[in-house]
Structure formats: structure tokens, C-alpha cells
Write an enzyme that holds these catalytic residues in place. Structure first.
Site, short mmCIF file in Angstrom:
data_model
loop_
_atom_site.label_atom_id
_atom_site.label_comp_id
_atom_site.label_asym_id
_atom_site.label_seq_id
_atom_site.Cartn_x
_atom_site.Cartn_y
_atom_site.Cartn_z
N SER A 120 -6.84 4.18 -5.88
CA SER A 120 -5.86 3.10 -5.79
C SER A 120 -4.94 3.14 -7.00
O SER A 120 -5.39 3.26 -8.14
CB SER A 120 -6.57 1.75 -5.68
OG SER A 120 -7.47 1.55 -6.75
N GLY A 122 -2.51 0.75 -7.67
CA GLY A 122 -1.88 -0.54 -7.86
C GLY A 122 -0.67 -0.71 -6.96
O GLY A 122 -0.73 -0.45 -5.75
N GLY A 125 0.48 2.02 -4.41
CA GLY A 125 -0.21 2.34 -3.18
C GLY A 125 -1.59 2.94 -3.39
O GLY A 125 -2.20 2.81 -4.45
N GLY A 153 -9.30 -4.18 -4.99
CA GLY A 153 -10.03 -2.93 -4.81
C GLY A 153 -11.16 -3.07 -3.82
O GLY A 153 -11.38 -2.21 -2.96
N ASP A 154 -11.91 -4.17 -3.92
CA ASP A 154 -12.99 -4.42 -2.97
C ASP A 154 -12.46 -4.64 -1.57
O ASP A 154 -13.06 -4.20 -0.59
CB ASP A 154 -13.80 -5.64 -3.42
CG ASP A 154 -14.58 -5.39 -4.70
OD1 ASP A 154 -15.16 -4.30 -4.83
OD2 ASP A 154 -14.59 -6.27 -5.57
#
Length: 223
Positions: A120, A122, A125, A153-154
Site C-alpha cells: 500500500s 497511501g 494507491g 491497511g486492515d
């Protein structure tokens, strides 16, 4: 974001026993998400042990952690890993400043025995390479200002898990994952995402495929 409380050896053993019982009852479609930092007192190879245990019972493991717990867990060949840019930079040993460097970092995760890698980035993308033999994809959405990314993120990890369960295509999978992560930024609290936001954002996601030289880009639109 708060650190977890310290755990004892006995508590770790009880956790492993409980997980073993859960994994033993799993069917072939069960996925196990191992996410976050380990609490003080937990062994650094805890995620590695849980990954091996899950695989013993035929479960698919999705891993999102960092540092030495990540290094140890990679030895157990997790089915999917999703570090963020900072975590991936630390693992790869160089700063990830663009998509090409993220793709280079992904190869290091494959070399360390990960089976599928997403990073990831941020607001830039998410990059995902389903296997070491497939070309990387990146999905992007217009940036959202003045929002908290805590839990994104989760949320993205959950998007990958749901997409796998539904048998979505690679483009649809990455669109859903980036939509979940972004929808979390719109939520009033981490994880309290609105499915209407997810659906709308997934339709807006632009998924780009880039070839092994990392520079010759082509664009596809997720359906």
C-alpha cells in the site's frame, strides 16, 4: 494505534491452542488474517508459527506486519503479504519513492518466500502482484483530503480476502481492496466503512498494468 498490553508465555500457549482448535474445524475456503504488531512478551516467530499451523489445516494466510515478526513469518511462506510503503522500504533496504521501486521491493518479498505481494502506497494507491510470474498491477483513486487513514491497511486487507472468497478477477480484486482502504478514510471511525462508499469507489478505481521492465505502462479499467 495504541500498543498492546504485555502477554505471558502461558497466554501465548493458550492462544496457540485456541487457534489450533479453530483451524482444525476450518474448511478449504478458510482464510486467516494475521495483522498488526506483536504485543510485548510475544515471541517474534508467533506469526510464523501461526502461519505454519494454519497451513497444516489447509487455511490460506494473509499477513500484514513489519520488522522481525515479518521476517520470521516469511519463512513460513504466507499466501499473501500486504506491508505499507514504510514497512516494505525497511524490509527491502531502500526507500520506495515510486511504483517502479515498489515493484522492485515486491520481488524481494517473493525471494523471501511470500506467495503473493501487495504494497500500500497511501494516496498513491496499492500495488499488487498475484504471483511472482504475473505482472504487477496498481490501483489508484482520487485523493481524499483531511481524513484519517488509521485502519485503512486492515480495511484493504479485508478487501483482498473478500475478493479471493468471491473469485474476482485480478483487476476487480485490486479495485475492491483500494476501495475498502479509501472508504475507511471516509468513515466516522476506523473499520466502520459504508458499503455504498466501497461500491462507488470500486467503480472509480483505475487499475494499471505495467510490464516486467517497470516502465512500459498500459492501462485497463476494472469492470
Amino acid at each position: 494505534l495504541e500498543p498492546g498490553g504485555a502477554v505471558t508465555d502461558g497466554e501465548v500457549e493458550r492462544l496457540l491452542t485456541a487457534c489450533r482448535d479453530i483451524f482444525a474445524e476450518a474448511d478449504e475456503n478458510t482464510q486467516i488474517a494475521l495483522s498488526g504488531s506483536l504485543p510485548p512478551g510475544a515471541p517474534l516467530d508467533l506469526y510464523a508459527e501461526l502461519t505454519r499451523m494454519a497451513h497444516l489445516y489447509g487455511c490460506r494466510v494473509l499477513l500484514d506486519t513489519s520488522g522481525e515478526p515479518l521476517n520470521r513469518a516469511l519463512e513460513a511462506e504466507p499466501d499473501f503479504v500486504k506491508p505499507n510503503c514504510q514497512e516494505a522500504s525497511h524490509f527491502a533496504g531502500f526507500a520506495i519513492r515510486d511504483v517502479d521501486e515498489a515493484a522492485e521491493a515486491a520481488q524481494k518479498f517473493f525471494d523471501a518466500r511470500a506467495k503473493s505481494v501487495a504494497i500500500s502506497l497511501g494516496a498513491r494507491g496499492i500495488i499488487w502482484q498475484r504471483t511472482s510470474a504475473t505482472e504487477p498491477l496498481i490501483a489508484q483513486l482520487p485523493p481524499i483530503n483531511d481524513c484519517s487513514s488509521v485502519g485503512s491497511g486492515d480495511a484493504a486487507l479485508a478487501g483482498f480476502a473478500v475478493a479471493h472468497q468471491r473469485g474476482l478477477s485480478d483487476e476487480e480484486t485490486l479495485s475492491l481492496a483500494v476501495a475498502c482502504g479509501t472508504a475507511n478514510c471516509l468513515a466516522q471511525a476506523p473499520g466502520r466503512i459504508d458499503t455504498e462508499h466501497v461500491f462507488r469507489l470500486a467503480q472509480q478505481a483505475q487499475v494499471r498494468t505495467f510490464h516486467s521492465d517497470y516502465y512500459n505502462h498500459t492501462t485497463v479499467k476494472a469492470q
